[in-house]
Design a protein around this motif. Structure first.
Motif, PDB file in Angstrom:
ATOM      1  N   LYS A 156     128.662  52.521   9.382  1.00 30.82           N
ATOM      2  CA  LYS A 156     127.402  53.133   9.793  1.00 30.82           C
ATOM      3  C   LYS A 156     126.470  52.027  10.279  1.00 30.82           C
ATOM      4  CE  LYS A 156     123.540  55.970   8.172  1.00 30.82           C
ATOM      5  NZ  LYS A 156     122.948  56.681   7.006  1.00 30.82           N
ATOM      6  N   VAL A 157     126.197  52.017  11.572  1.00 29.87           N
ATOM      7  CA  VAL A 157     125.326  50.993  12.151  1.00 29.87           C
ATOM      8  C   VAL A 157     123.878  51.433  11.973  1.00 29.87           C
ATOM      9  CG1 VAL A 157     124.685  49.752  14.243  1.00 29.87           C
ATOM     10  CG2 VAL A 157     127.094  50.291  13.805  1.00 29.87           C
ATOM     11  N   VAL A 202     121.795  38.083  18.123  1.00 29.66           N
ATOM     12  CA  VAL A 202     122.215  39.472  18.011  1.00 29.66           C
ATOM     13  C   VAL A 202     122.213  39.821  16.533  1.00 29.66           C
ATOM     14  CG1 VAL A 202     124.062  41.147  18.356  1.00 29.66           C
ATOM     15  CG2 VAL A 202     123.621  39.413  20.097  1.00 29.66           C
ATOM     16  N   ALA A 203     121.492  40.874  16.181  1.00 30.23           N
ATOM     17  CA  ALA A 203     121.394  41.328  14.794  1.00 30.23           C
ATOM     18  C   ALA A 203     122.118  42.653  14.639  1.00 30.23           C
ATOM     19  CB  ALA A 203     119.926  41.490  14.403  1.00 30.23           C
ATOM     20  N   VAL A 204     122.971  42.737  13.627  1.00 31.94           N
ATOM     21  CA  VAL A 204     123.705  43.970  13.337  1.00 31.94           C
ATOM     22  C   VAL A 204     123.593  44.249  11.851  1.00 31.94           C
ATOM     23  CG1 VAL A 204     125.910  45.173  13.427  1.00 31.94           C
ATOM     24  CG2 VAL A 204     125.353  43.497  15.213  1.00 31.94           C
ATOM     25  N   ASP A 205     122.969  45.361  11.521  1.00 25.80           N
ATOM     26  CA  ASP A 205     122.873  45.805  10.127  1.00 25.80           C
ATOM     27  C   ASP A 205     123.779  47.017   9.962  1.00 25.80           C
ATOM     28  OD1 ASP A 205     120.951  43.859   9.990  1.00 25.80           O
ATOM     29  OD2 ASP A 205     119.260  45.238   9.782  1.00 25.80           O
ATOM     30  N   ARG A 206     124.650  46.978   8.954  1.00 23.83           N
ATOM     31  CA  ARG A 206     125.619  48.067   8.786  1.00 23.83           C
ATOM     32  C   ARG A 206     125.849  48.381   7.315  1.00 23.83           C
ATOM     33  NH1 ARG A 206     131.136  46.711  11.611  1.00 23.83           N
ATOM     34  NH2 ARG A 206     130.978  44.852  10.307  1.00 23.83           N
ATOM     35  N   VAL A 207     126.232  49.620   7.053  1.00 25.69           N
ATOM     36  CA  VAL A 207     126.777  50.018   5.757  1.00 25.69           C
ATOM     37  C   VAL A 207     128.255  50.329   5.977  1.00 25.69           C
ATOM     38  CG1 VAL A 207     126.790  51.730   3.909  1.00 25.69           C
ATOM     39  CG2 VAL A 207     124.615  50.924   4.854  1.00 25.69           C
ATOM     40  N   LEU A 208     129.113  49.699   5.203  1.00 30.69           N
ATOM     41  CA  LEU A 208     130.550  49.946   5.301  1.00 30.69           C
ATOM     42  C   LEU A 208     131.006  50.707   4.066  1.00 30.69           C
ATOM     43  CD1 LEU A 208     130.048  46.736   6.508  1.00 30.69           C
ATOM     44  CD2 LEU A 208     132.254  47.421   7.446  1.00 30.69           C
ATOM     45  N   SER A 209     131.752  51.771   4.302  1.00 25.70           N
ATOM     46  CA  SER A 209     132.229  52.638   3.224  1.00 25.70           C
ATOM     47  C   SER A 209     133.748  52.621   3.177  1.00 25.70           C
ATOM     48  CB  SER A 209     131.739  54.077   3.437  1.00 25.70           C
ATOM     49  OG  SER A 209     130.325  54.132   3.466  1.00 25.70           O
ATOM     50  N   PRO A 257     127.087  37.502  24.309  1.00 19.56           N
ATOM     51  CA  PRO A 257     126.214  38.282  25.191  1.00 19.56           C
ATOM     52  C   PRO A 257     126.694  39.727  25.343  1.00 19.56           C
ATOM     53  CG  PRO A 257     127.592  36.762  26.442  1.00 19.56           C
ATOM     54  CD  PRO A 257     127.752  36.389  25.003  1.00 19.56           C
ATOM     55  N   GLY A 258     125.781  40.658  25.201  1.00 13.91           N
ATOM     56  CA  GLY A 258     126.130  42.071  25.336  1.00 13.91           C
ATOM     57  C   GLY A 258     126.621  42.721  24.070  1.00 13.91           C
ATOM     58  N   LEU A 259     126.754  41.980  22.979  1.00 14.59           N
ATOM     59  CA  LEU A 259     127.267  42.568  21.737  1.00 14.59           C
ATOM     60  C   LEU A 259     126.329  43.646  21.198  1.00 14.59           C
ATOM     61  CD1 LEU A 259     129.424  42.571  19.494  1.00 14.59           C
ATOM     62  CD2 LEU A 259     128.071  40.808  18.321  1.00 14.59           C
ATOM     63  N   ASP A 260     125.057  43.544  21.524  1.00 16.67           N
ATOM     64  CA  ASP A 260     124.104  44.547  21.047  1.00 16.67           C
ATOM     65  C   ASP A 260     124.366  45.920  21.648  1.00 16.67           C
ATOM     66  OD1 ASP A 260     123.195  43.023  23.414  1.00 16.67           O
ATOM     67  OD2 ASP A 260     121.544  44.479  23.420  1.00 16.67           O
ATOM     68  N   ARG A 261     125.215  45.996  22.681  1.00 17.23           N
ATOM     69  CA  ARG A 261     125.517  47.284  23.317  1.00 17.23           C
ATOM     70  C   ARG A 261     126.944  47.774  23.037  1.00 17.23           C
ATOM     71  NH1 ARG A 261     122.962  44.134  27.059  1.00 17.23           N
ATOM     72  NH2 ARG A 261     124.895  43.716  28.194  1.00 17.23           N
ATOM     73  N   VAL A 262     127.706  47.015  22.274  1.00 16.62           N
ATOM     74  CA  VAL A 262     129.082  47.402  21.932  1.00 16.62           C
ATOM     75  C   VAL A 262     129.049  48.431  20.793  1.00 16.62           C
ATOM     76  CG1 VAL A 262     131.307  46.598  21.058  1.00 16.62           C
ATOM     77  CG2 VAL A 262     130.012  45.182  22.678  1.00 16.62           C
ATOM     78  N   PRO A 263     129.776  49.548  20.905  1.00 15.05           N
ATOM     79  CA  PRO A 263     129.762  50.576  19.854  1.00 15.05           C
ATOM     80  C   PRO A 263     130.531  50.134  18.598  1.00 15.05           C
ATOM     81  CG  PRO A 263     131.324  51.182  21.569  1.00 15.05           C
ATOM     82  CD  PRO A 263     130.627  49.943  22.058  1.00 15.05           C
ATOM     83  N   LEU A 264     129.862  49.440  17.707  1.00 11.21           N
ATOM     84  CA  LEU A 264     130.523  48.855  16.543  1.00 11.21           C
ATOM     85  C   LEU A 264     130.808  49.858  15.435  1.00 11.21           C
ATOM     86  CD1 LEU A 264     128.596  45.462  16.321  1.00 11.21           C
ATOM     87  CD2 LEU A 264     130.941  45.849  17.135  1.00 11.21           C
ATOM     88  N   HIS A 265     130.298  51.074  15.552  1.00 12.14           N
ATOM     89  CA  HIS A 265     130.610  52.071  14.521  1.00 12.14           C
ATOM     90  C   HIS A 265     132.066  52.535  14.603  1.00 12.14           C
ATOM     91  CE1 HIS A 265     129.551  54.399  18.083  1.00 12.14           C
ATOM     92  NE2 HIS A 265     130.247  55.391  17.583  1.00 12.14           N
ATOM     93  N   THR A 266     132.740  52.198  15.688  1.00 11.14           N
ATOM     94  CA  THR A 266     134.130  52.640  15.862  1.00 11.14           C
ATOM     95  C   THR A 266     135.129  51.490  15.837  1.00 11.14           C
ATOM     96  OG1 THR A 266     133.932  52.526  18.276  1.00 11.14           O
ATOM     97  CG2 THR A 266     133.427  54.637  17.203  1.00 11.14           C
ATOM     98  N   SER A 325     136.113  47.155  14.418  1.00 11.90           N
ATOM     99  CA  SER A 325     135.865  46.004  13.567  1.00 11.90           C
ATOM    100  C   SER A 325     135.007  44.975  14.296  1.00 11.90           C
ATOM    101  CB  SER A 325     137.196  45.366  13.154  1.00 11.90           C
ATOM    102  OG  SER A 325     136.991  44.060  12.629  1.00 11.90           O
ATOM    103  N   LEU A 326     133.964  44.508  13.643  1.00 13.54           N
ATOM    104  CA  LEU A 326     133.117  43.473  14.228  1.00 13.54           C
ATOM    105  C   LEU A 326     133.913  42.196  14.466  1.00 13.54           C
ATOM    106  CD1 LEU A 326     130.436  42.153  15.036  1.00 13.54           C
ATOM    107  CD2 LEU A 326     129.994  41.777  12.592  1.00 13.54           C
ATOM    108  N   TYR A 327     134.713  41.806  13.503  1.00 13.49           N
ATOM    109  CA  TYR A 327     135.414  40.528  13.619  1.00 13.49           C
ATOM    110  C   TYR A 327     136.555  40.582  14.632  1.00 13.49           C
ATOM    111  CZ  TYR A 327     132.502  38.732   9.968  1.00 13.49           C
ATOM    112  OH  TYR A 327     131.410  38.315   9.263  1.00 13.49           O
ATOM    113  N   GLU A 328     137.171  41.722  14.766  1.00 16.89           N
ATOM    114  CA  GLU A 328     138.171  41.875  15.824  1.00 16.89           C
ATOM    115  C   GLU A 328     137.502  41.806  17.196  1.00 16.89           C
ATOM    116  OE1 GLU A 328     141.422  45.212  17.318  1.00 16.89           O
ATOM    117  OE2 GLU A 328     140.832  45.125  15.207  1.00 16.89           O
ATOM    118  N   THR A 329     136.303  42.381  17.305  1.00 17.94           N
ATOM    119  CA  THR A 329     135.553  42.314  18.556  1.00 17.94           C
ATOM    120  C   THR A 329     135.157  40.876  18.872  1.00 17.94           C
ATOM    121  OG1 THR A 329     134.687  44.538  18.209  1.00 17.94           O
ATOM    122  CG2 THR A 329     133.489  43.134  19.757  1.00 17.94           C
TER     123      THR A 329
END
Length: 258
Positions: free
Chosen positions: A117-118, A143-150, A169-178, A180-184
């Motif tokens: 959940k982003v 780039v700041a990303v706050d998330r809850v992982l369940s 660059p552009g990571l703020d527009r990548v749909p990270l709810h779907t 893995s951040l680290y894979e991205t």
């Protein structure tokens, strides 16, 4: 007691007379333990609501809450805000604090369902703490990303993550709810971590964070602060996290001295 078919057992009676001084909440707790353990209730079985327990046992809500809180402390049950109390299962072991692997990556081989959940995903200036830890110029954006992982529907980790925008660059527009951040970071940006330093302490959440994790403000959590480094020794990633150890325990492996 829990939501299940009736097996013909007599209901437990809370005694209010000469009872050896055993508090009502302790009697109720014993009844709940007998019900959960005696019936071998499956993990995540929902227990009756506080109101239902009050009616069944003829006790006050204060008594019910104390009995449930004791069972939470003993890790026999867990609570989800607004949903009720549930039977806890054996806690997972998780290694991500002691490795360079991300949260969802560490669980990928354990057949767990990971939900992301982003809460916030944006480019912003660094605060003083992040600038110091990442050795940044005062005006360098992050780039700041706050998330809850369940895990399997239960919130487990609240993470506030930061990285210099020039690296992603552009990571703020990548749909990270779907994803893995680290894979991205690895596949899209070629970001590779050489090592990480992490500081861990016991803490209790503030009300907004407790609500996000589905716990109370009195719930003990692990607070984690992390800085990861590139091969050239430059710090490139910073995050803070709150981790629920009532649902999992952390495993940290220490290498043999060289």
């Amino acid at each position: 007691m829990a939501e299940r078919e009736d097996d013909g057992r007599e209901p437990f009676a809370v005694r209010r007379d000469a009872d050896g001084g055993v508090p009502l909440w302790s009697q109720l707790k014993s009844a709940l333990v007998a019900d959960i353990v005696g019936r071998n209730l499956p993990e995540h079985t929902r227990l009756p609501s506080e109101a239902e327990l009050c009616a069944s046992f003829g006790v006050s809500r204060t008594v019910v809450r104390e009995a449930l809180n004791q069972l939470v402390n003993e890790r026999l049950i867990y609570k989800l805000q607004g949903k009720g109390a549930f039977v806890a299962g054996r806690r997972d072991e998780q290694d991500f604090v002691g490795t360079r692997v991300g949260f969802s990556g560490e669980l990928a081989d354990k057949q767990k369902v990971i939900d992301r959940k982003v809460l916030r995903q944006a480019v912003e200036p660094a605060d003083e703490r992040v600038r110091m830890m990442l050795r940044l110029a005062e005006d360098e954006p992050l780039v700041a990303v706050d998330r809850v992982l369940s895990v399997d529907g239960v919130p487990r980790l609240l993470v506030r993550w930061r990285m210099p925008e020039r690296l992603v660059p552009g990571l703020d527009r990548v749909p990270l709810h779907t994803r893995s951040l680290y894979e991205t970071l690895s596949r899209r940006y070629g970001v590779v971590f050489d090592r990480a330093e992490r500081w861990i302490e016991a803490t209790a959440p503030l009300e907004p964070d407790a609500r996000l994790l589905g716990v109370t403000t009195g719930t003990p959590l692990l607070g984690i602060e992390s800085v990861a480094f590139a091969a050239d020794g430059q710090p490139i990633e910073y995050y803070t996290a709150l981790y629920r150890t009532d649902r999992a325990r952390l495993h940290i492996q220490i290498g043999a001295p060289r």
